[in-house]
Design an enzyme around this catalytic site. Structure first.
Site, PDB file in Angstrom:
ATOM      1  N   ASP A  31      63.290  16.263  88.600  1.00  0.00           N
ATOM      2  CA  ASP A  31      63.477  15.616  89.887  1.00  0.00           C
ATOM      3  C   ASP A  31      63.257  16.665  90.975  1.00  0.00           C
ATOM      4  OD1 ASP A  31      65.750  17.081  89.822  1.00  0.00           O
ATOM      5  OD2 ASP A  31      67.106  15.387  89.653  1.00  0.00           O
TER       6      ASP A  31
ATOM      7  N   GLY B 249      65.013  17.773  93.464  1.00  0.00           N
ATOM      8  CA  GLY B 249      66.088  18.630  93.927  1.00  0.00           C
ATOM      9  C   GLY B 249      66.715  18.165  95.226  1.00  0.00           C
TER      10      GLY B 249
ATOM     11  N   ASP C 138      62.488  13.056  98.429  1.00  0.00           N
ATOM     12  CA  ASP C 138      62.859  11.857  99.189  1.00  0.00           C
ATOM     13  C   ASP C 138      64.261  12.043  99.728  1.00  0.00           C
ATOM     14  OD1 ASP C 138      64.244  11.813  96.789  1.00  0.00           O
ATOM     15  OD2 ASP C 138      64.220   9.636  96.625  1.00  0.00           O
TER      16      ASP C 138
ATOM     17  N   CYS D 185      73.746   8.175  62.502  1.00  0.00           N
ATOM     18  CA  CYS D 185      73.583   9.516  63.072  1.00  0.00           C
ATOM     19  C   CYS D 185      74.403  10.520  62.252  1.00  0.00           C
ATOM     20  CB  CYS D 185      73.989   9.560  64.548  1.00  0.00           C
ATOM     21  SG  CYS D 185      75.763   9.553  64.853  1.00  0.00           S
TER      22      CYS D 185
ATOM     23  N   HIS E 297      75.961  11.382  68.961  1.00  0.00           N
ATOM     24  CA  HIS E 297      76.086   9.953  68.649  1.00  0.00           C
ATOM     25  C   HIS E 297      75.582   9.086  69.801  1.00  0.00           C
ATOM     26  CE1 HIS E 297      77.581   6.069  67.454  1.00  0.00           C
ATOM     27  NE2 HIS E 297      78.068   5.969  68.675  1.00  0.00           N
TER      28      HIS E 297
END
Lengths: 376, 376
Positions: B93, B95, B147, B306, B335
């Site tokens: 992203d 930041g 943004d 798992c 998990h």
């Protein structure tokens, strides 16, 4: 009673010996290092990772597990190995050391140790009998007799008095054991006094334990005293039983103790140091927080084939450590335990080929002078 | 310029779509959930574990990495995926969100965001151009345009003004991109106002980004408003580009958003909840700290395969959590991420067989009423 464990020495090289310890949870090659899993977990590690690194026995702590989640609960869950999901064997210490060092208030009487839980302040009593009962509930493959671990320094008179108590508690521990599937070890004490070490070894080995441990070392005494007391104590232990040096130590300490004839070890060093950012490598110790590693694309130890060394650079590990990421603790713990597992495998092989002295020298040669000197 | 990523829709089922996203670091099946690896590490997880669970793309945070260890250092180490030792793709992203929410002091001007580092107080400036430059250094396969993410609540006038800024920053971000191997996505904002969401979507999609994201949701607004804005926004995004719903959400949210036509998601929920002792299961959420689990020998989720569910009982996991053991965070995180990975695999298969509505209904039917209602 037949011993619940079988121990056989399969190779000797001067004082060092390689062996095979068969427990209710499988076979352990010795010399063996046991990672410390205080609360039924080796910090940051999953049980199958320990197994995959070659560890066949870990240590858990009776005091901690008795307080939380409770020995009865662990028994209901099938014992500590099953509770942890660990396929190997488990040794539990008696809890006496923690009852003295961690509990808020404690006092020792002939009967046992009275203390308040460090968690909720409840008043508890640990006796030789209850310590065995707790460890039987925990389902440990090897249980330890309750002893008094004297602090350092400790005056001769005080240490002598403590020795008597430890001897009487050892008798009571031995008498209290009911389980026919769980082994019980006695512990030699005696602080840093040769006469007391000899007396204690004579007292404890007069009782038919399944193995014998040397305790009360690595509690602050100078390294030469530690090594001298360890050597003296082990020389008085029967050759046909496993010999366990408690709470030791650095890689150099382990090599020295193996040369003396010890078979089993435990220590928080590889795991605790890892969480503090310190790694054992073939080139000595590394502190990953040092700025020198910031842009170093090499692994922790170029000679290591552990998962973290195959995957991560020092630069990344330093970033993780500085950022407080759990993966830093995981990676360094896994690396250090891999280093210790390899050290033991190397020792076993060297003893089998009667090259242990050369092996110990070669391993130490890779370490910086300071590190080697520290262990000498 | 040809897009550095290829995206193709390979199946549709009403609004839902399954696709294939090809990045510089391999292929990602969509709908895809990206685990959040803020500081170039998904908390408690090793990168090969993420890969083994099926994750082919993770999210990392440009703000955090720019501050520590620095974007230049990550570039020297071969980019963030290489730095992490992760074989898959990485989306970063911009930041901007963190510069506003974490920095000690910050102010927004037309130029960008001025802020003080939350680590050392140094004064920094994040502009559309520098955000792209940082992400180029980080080597992200997908970069996000800077943004302004409006908080909730936010007045219409304030949100409108913010939209203008976001649109101008989007243009500048697009113009600043030099890399021909790293994709850049634009972000639709507009708070909870339909007219602003439409306006923003029109503005952002007029720029030739490689994909489009919907941001500014899951920031405190009511769930129905979130779902309404997500549906409205996605309906205005081009069908031939990947559509990414940022920061969402619960399993029910993800199923709802997939039905709307979103392809990509990220959220801290599975990882953060895990560290707080909360597990997603086929029978709803479980809080492992509850006393009811103390003597429960069953796994977290009997329907799960798992590693933690194959290895550990609820009783053991509760003990680990109550004891503050790192393994608790590891096991629950693994998990939960396994649960999310399965949810996505199930969605992909259901879309391919045009049974997505039934799949979403079946999955939700396993959850308690409260959980299902929360996501509805």
């Amino acid at each position: 009673m037949q011993s619940p464990i079988e121990f056989s020495v399969i190779a000797r090289d001067d004082g060092a010996r390689a062996g095979r310890l068969v427990t209710g949870h499988g076979e352990v090659a010795t010399p063996a290092f046991m990672p410390v899993g205080t609360r039924a977990a080796v910090k940051a590690m999953a049980p199958d990772e320990l197994w995959d690194m070659g560890y066949r026995m870990v240590l858990a702590n009776a005091y901690h597990l008795a307080i939380r989640p409770g020995a009865e609960l662990v028994r209901e869950m099938g014992g500590v190995a099953s509770f942890m999901g660990y396929r190997g064997a488990v040794l539990t210490d008696s809890g006496g050391f923690q009852a003295m060092s961690l509990a808020q208030i404690n006092s020792i009487t002939d009967d046992g140790i009275r203390f308040r839980s460090h968690l909720d302040g409840s008043l508890l009593m640990l006796t030789p009998e209850s310590a065995v009962e707790i460890q039987q509930h925990l389902g440990a493959d090897i249980m330890m007799a309750l002893d008094e671990c004297t602090p350092y320094p400790c005056e001769h008179g005080r240490a002598l008095k403590s020795l008597d108590l430890t001897a009487r508690w050892a008798e009571r521990s031995h008498a209290a054991r009911i389980s026919t599937t769980q082994a019980l070890f006695g512990i030699v004490q005696g602080s840093v006094y040769p006469d007391l070490r000899k007396m204690s070894a004579a007292q404890i080995t007069s009782i038919a334990f399944d193995g014998y441990a040397v305790g009360g070392l690595s509690v602050g005494e100078p390294k030469p005293a530690m090594l001298e007391m360890a050597a003296l104590s082990v020389s008085m232990l029967p050759a046909d039983k496993p010999r366990y040096l408690m709470g030791v130590g650095t890689p150099a300490d382990l090599l020295a103790a193996i040369a003396m004839g010890f078979d089993m070890f435990d220590c928080v060093l590889p795991t605790r140091n890892a969480r503090n950012g310190s790694a054992f490598t073939s080139e000595g110790r590394i502190s990953i927080k040092q700025a020198v590693h910031a842009r170093d694309g090499r692994p922790l130890d170029p000679a290591c084939d552990c998962r973290p060394c195959r995957t991560h650079s020092r630069a990344y590990l330093r970033h993780l450590f500085m950022s407080g990421e759990i993966l830093a603790a995981r990676a360094l713990t896994e690396h250090n335990l891999h280093f210790y597992a390899n050290l033991m495998r190397g020792a076993q092989a060297a003893i089998a080929s009667r090259t242990f002295a050369a092996y110990a020298k070669d391993v130490a040669a890779g370490w910086p002078v300071k590190e080697a000197a520290e262990g000498a």
